[in-house]
Design an enzyme around this catalytic site. Structure first.
Site, PDB file in Angstrom:
ATOM      1  N   ASP A 193       4.510  33.712 -40.544  1.00 16.01           N
ATOM      2  CA  ASP A 193       3.564  34.949 -41.183  1.00 16.01           C
ATOM      3  C   ASP A 193       2.166  35.032 -41.039  1.00 16.01           C
ATOM      4  O   ASP A 193       1.191  35.553 -41.430  1.00 16.01           O
ATOM      5  CB  ASP A 193       3.513  34.108 -43.025  1.00 16.01           C
ATOM      6  CG  ASP A 193       4.866  34.780 -43.360  1.00 16.01           C
ATOM      7  OD1 ASP A 193       5.284  35.569 -43.389  1.00 16.01           O
ATOM      8  OD2 ASP A 193       5.224  33.673 -44.381  1.00 16.01           O
TER       9      ASP A 193
ATOM     10  N   HIS B 114      -5.208  43.358  -5.062  1.00 15.87           N
ATOM     11  CA  HIS B 114      -5.347  44.458  -6.525  1.00 15.87           C
ATOM     12  C   HIS B 114      -5.948  45.766  -6.565  1.00 15.87           C
ATOM     13  O   HIS B 114      -6.932  45.325  -4.779  1.00 15.87           O
ATOM     14  CB  HIS B 114      -5.205  43.576  -7.320  1.00 15.87           C
ATOM     15  CG  HIS B 114      -6.679  42.408  -7.420  1.00 15.87           C
ATOM     16  ND1 HIS B 114      -8.115  43.233  -7.475  1.00 15.87           N
ATOM     17  CD2 HIS B 114      -6.940  41.370  -7.519  1.00 15.87           C
ATOM     18  CE1 HIS B 114      -8.460  42.085  -7.068  1.00 15.87           C
ATOM     19  NE2 HIS B 114      -7.933  40.968  -7.113  1.00 15.87           N
TER      20      HIS B 114
ATOM     21  N   HIS C 217      -9.500  47.213 -19.438  1.00 15.63           N
ATOM     22  CA  HIS C 217      -9.351  48.363 -18.413  1.00 15.63           C
ATOM     23  C   HIS C 217      -9.845  49.938 -19.507  1.00 15.63           C
ATOM     24  O   HIS C 217      -7.989  50.165 -20.117  1.00 15.63           O
ATOM     25  CB  HIS C 217      -7.706  48.451 -17.685  1.00 15.63           C
ATOM     26  CG  HIS C 217      -7.851  46.896 -17.570  1.00 15.63           C
ATOM     27  ND1 HIS C 217      -6.177  46.827 -17.081  1.00 15.63           N
ATOM     28  CD2 HIS C 217      -8.863  46.485 -17.281  1.00 15.63           C
ATOM     29  CE1 HIS C 217      -6.569  45.821 -15.723  1.00 15.63           C
ATOM     30  NE2 HIS C 217      -7.829  45.449 -16.109  1.00 15.63           N
TER      31      HIS C 217
ATOM     32  N   GLU D 259     -14.795  44.058  -8.523  1.00 11.85           N
ATOM     33  CA  GLU D 259     -14.003  42.778  -8.338  1.00 11.85           C
ATOM     34  C   GLU D 259     -13.109  42.740  -7.225  1.00 11.85           C
ATOM     35  O   GLU D 259     -11.931  41.847  -6.758  1.00 11.85           O
ATOM     36  CB  GLU D 259     -13.294  42.360 -10.097  1.00 11.85           C
ATOM     37  CG  GLU D 259     -12.315  43.837  -9.832  1.00 11.85           C
ATOM     38  CD  GLU D 259     -11.466  43.398 -11.363  1.00 11.85           C
ATOM     39  OE1 GLU D 259     -10.653  42.324 -11.214  1.00 11.85           O
ATOM     40  OE2 GLU D 259     -11.334  44.130 -11.951  1.00 11.85           O
TER      41      GLU D 259
ATOM     42  N   TYR E  18      -6.134  35.930  -2.047  1.00  6.85           N
ATOM     43  CA  TYR E  18      -5.394  34.913  -2.777  1.00  6.85           C
ATOM     44  C   TYR E  18      -4.982  34.093  -1.555  1.00  6.85           C
ATOM     45  O   TYR E  18      -3.967  35.241  -1.014  1.00  6.85           O
ATOM     46  CB  TYR E  18      -5.308  35.794  -3.439  1.00  6.85           C
ATOM     47  CG  TYR E  18      -6.049  36.169  -4.648  1.00  6.85           C
ATOM     48  CD1 TYR E  18      -6.767  35.735  -5.761  1.00  6.85           C
ATOM     49  CD2 TYR E  18      -6.352  37.716  -3.861  1.00  6.85           C
ATOM     50  CE1 TYR E  18      -7.040  36.195  -6.441  1.00  6.85           C
ATOM     51  CE2 TYR E  18      -6.947  38.590  -5.328  1.00  6.85           C
ATOM     52  CZ  TYR E  18      -7.400  38.182  -6.139  1.00  6.85           C
ATOM     53  OH  TYR E  18      -8.609  38.753  -6.825  1.00  6.85           O
TER      54      TYR E  18
ATOM     55  N   ARG F 190     -12.200  35.264  -6.106  1.00  8.99           N
ATOM     56  CA  ARG F 190     -12.527  36.496  -6.939  1.00  8.99           C
ATOM     57  C   ARG F 190     -14.022  37.343  -7.010  1.00  8.99           C
ATOM     58  O   ARG F 190     -14.324  35.495  -7.947  1.00  8.99           O
ATOM     59  CB  ARG F 190     -11.604  37.249  -7.875  1.00  8.99           C
ATOM     60  CG  ARG F 190     -12.142  39.057  -8.422  1.00  8.99           C
ATOM     61  CD  ARG F 190     -11.197  39.408  -9.260  1.00  8.99           C
ATOM     62  NE  ARG F 190     -10.768  38.297 -10.392  1.00  8.99           N
ATOM     63  CZ  ARG F 190      -8.918  37.735 -11.185  1.00  8.99           C
ATOM     64  NH1 ARG F 190      -8.709  37.202 -10.182  1.00  8.99           N
ATOM     65  NH2 ARG F 190      -8.667  36.904 -12.247  1.00  8.99           N
TER      66      ARG F 190
END
Ligand code: GLY
Ligand code: MN
Ligand code: MN
Length: 440
Positions: free
Chosen positions: A37, A347, A358, A381, A385, A403
């Site tokens: 709930d 990315h 976004h 950004e 990696y 990053r």
């Protein structure tokens, strides 16, 4: 009382741009069960919020030129319901405090919508988001069309996605929106500094997360604009790492991607720093490569440049560094053309930022990358990696994930970094993370 956007300015901007004969129909976001709930805290739909500041569910907004440009359908006052779920402004409050020129209880929508639609040839509406809303609209158009046979009034036959008008307006931030993004950036930068102070070796990622979110809430922010990423060591190589349940090890870098909402405008900041206060030489070389790319990409943000120019600038800088670091071999132009860089940077460099992390707004027009204009806000950004299991990487670079992300407003002469309070040079990070200073 938290800072609020200037909703009257947004209403004026929409009415100034809305062509005669066209109308806009918006619906609020639904409430969402988390489990059992237990509900998630309600977060208004960004379009409804942008226009009205209405904070509750079960709301529809109809906008068109005329005597009552903004008509709202909202939850009515109900003392019993308000005992359980909170105070309601009701239709009277919608008129008095939320910019409505006319307001009804939400259950009047079905009866009133056919009448409101009449006299308009085009409707801005997001089909496909909610099947019940789509069905209600289709039935209302059908009813309006039946009446049109007798009264001869237009009924919408052309439909525009919100991207055509409303999201174009949201893409260009008004002064109140820039002020809110700047405040979100300021608080978020402070939270990143709190994270750096809390993030010594032996701390859990969730402890760092709590330092961040404590800073957000203590200052009246609504909270995170997206789930905070706190990723120590190799976890930084998982782009959407949000479990935040590991312990920071000696020698780890910690990547934190976190930003808070102010007036529901969100910051989006990433910083990566050494938990023990000192970058190792390999960590420092990779960090500097990402920082060089980020600074180059920020320098590329100016009116007239395209969205892709910024990404291309980051790609060229990062690919050049990948060769210098021994991550790639070959000519930079060839490595860019073949997209070999995607092994270590997979990315995009930017997205629009605003009420949604976004944010809305198209990235291309007529098949071409969007030209940057004053008032747009985007992130910068870049990252590198290098997972611990990467056999293709030099051994001393494995396990490093970095990053660096800032939020940037396009101005008439270039850009303004809205998140500049968050330290990011090697020296500044080592100073904030210095563990002796933490003890003192
Ligand atoms: N924090 C989400 C992003 O950086 O896109
Ligand atoms: Mn981002
Ligand atoms: Mn981010």
């Amino acid at each position: 009382m938290p800072v609020q956007p200037d909703f009257a300015a947004h209403k004026k901007a929409l009415l100034d741009r809305l062509p005669e004969g066209e109308a806009v129909l918006l619906f609020g976001a639904p409430t969402r069960l988390r489990n059992g709930d237990a509900e998630h805290r309600y977060r208004p739909d960004s379009d409804v919020w942008w226009l009205t500041g209405w904070p509750d569910p079960e709301v529809a907004v109809f906008v068109a030129h005329g005597d009552t440009p903004v008509t709202m359908f909202v939850q009515p006052r109900d003392p019993t319901a308000e005992t359980w779920t909170g105070r309601r402004a009701g239709p009277e409050g919608a008129r008095a405090r939320f910019g409505a020129d006319a307001a009804f209880a939400y259950d009047r929508l079905e009866a009133e919508l056919p009448r409101l639609l009449q006299g308009h040839t085009a409707l801005h509406y997001a089909f496909g988001v909610d099947a019940e809303h789509d069905a209600l609209l289709q039935a209302s158009i059908h009813k309006a069309a039946r009446s049109a046979r007798r009264n001869g009034l237009d009924v919408p036959e052309t439909f525009h996605a919100p991207s055509k008008l409303l999201h174009e307006l949201r893409l260009f931030k008004l002064p109140d929106e820039v002020a809110l993004l700047r405040e979100a950036g300021r608080i978020s930068a402070e939270a990143h500094v709190a994270a750096m102070r809390a993030g010594r070796p032996g701390a859990a990622e969730y402890e760092i997360e709590s330092a961040i979110e404590h800073t957000f809430r203590r200052q009246g922010s609504e909270g995170p604009g997206y789930t905070s990423i706190v990723a120590a060591g190799d976890n930084a190589n998982i782009l959407h790492y949000i479990v935040n349940d590991c312990v920071v090890a000696e020698g780890d870098l910690v990547l934190v991607d976190a930003g808070c909402e102010v007036g529901h405008y969100t910051a989006d900041i990433t910083r990566t720093w050494p938990a023990n206060g000192r970058f190792t030489p390999p960590q420092r070389r990779v960090y500097q490569a990402v920082l060089d790319a980020q600074l180059a990409a920020i320098a590329a943000v100016k009116p007239g440049a395209t969205f892709m120019d910024v990404h291309d600038t980051a790609i060229r800088s990062l690919t050049t560094s990948m060769v210098a670091l021994g991550l790639l071999e070959g000519e930079v132009d060839d490595l860019i053309a073949s997209e070999a860089y995607k092994a270590w940077y997979m990315h995009g460099t930017s997205h629009w930022l605003g009420l949604d992390v976004h944010d809305v707004g198209t990235y291309a027009r007529g098949g071409r990358s969007r030209v940057l204009e004053p008032g747009m806000v985007l992130t910068i950004e870049p990252g590198l990696y290098i997972p611990a299991a990467s056999e293709d990487a030099p051994a001393d670079l494995r396990g490093i994930g970095i990053r660096i992300e800032d939020d940037v407003l396009v101005t008439a002469s270039g850009c303004e970094v809205l998140t500049a309070d968050a330290p990011k040079t090697v020296e500044a990070l080592e100073a904030v993370c210095a563990r002796a200073a933490r003890v003192a």
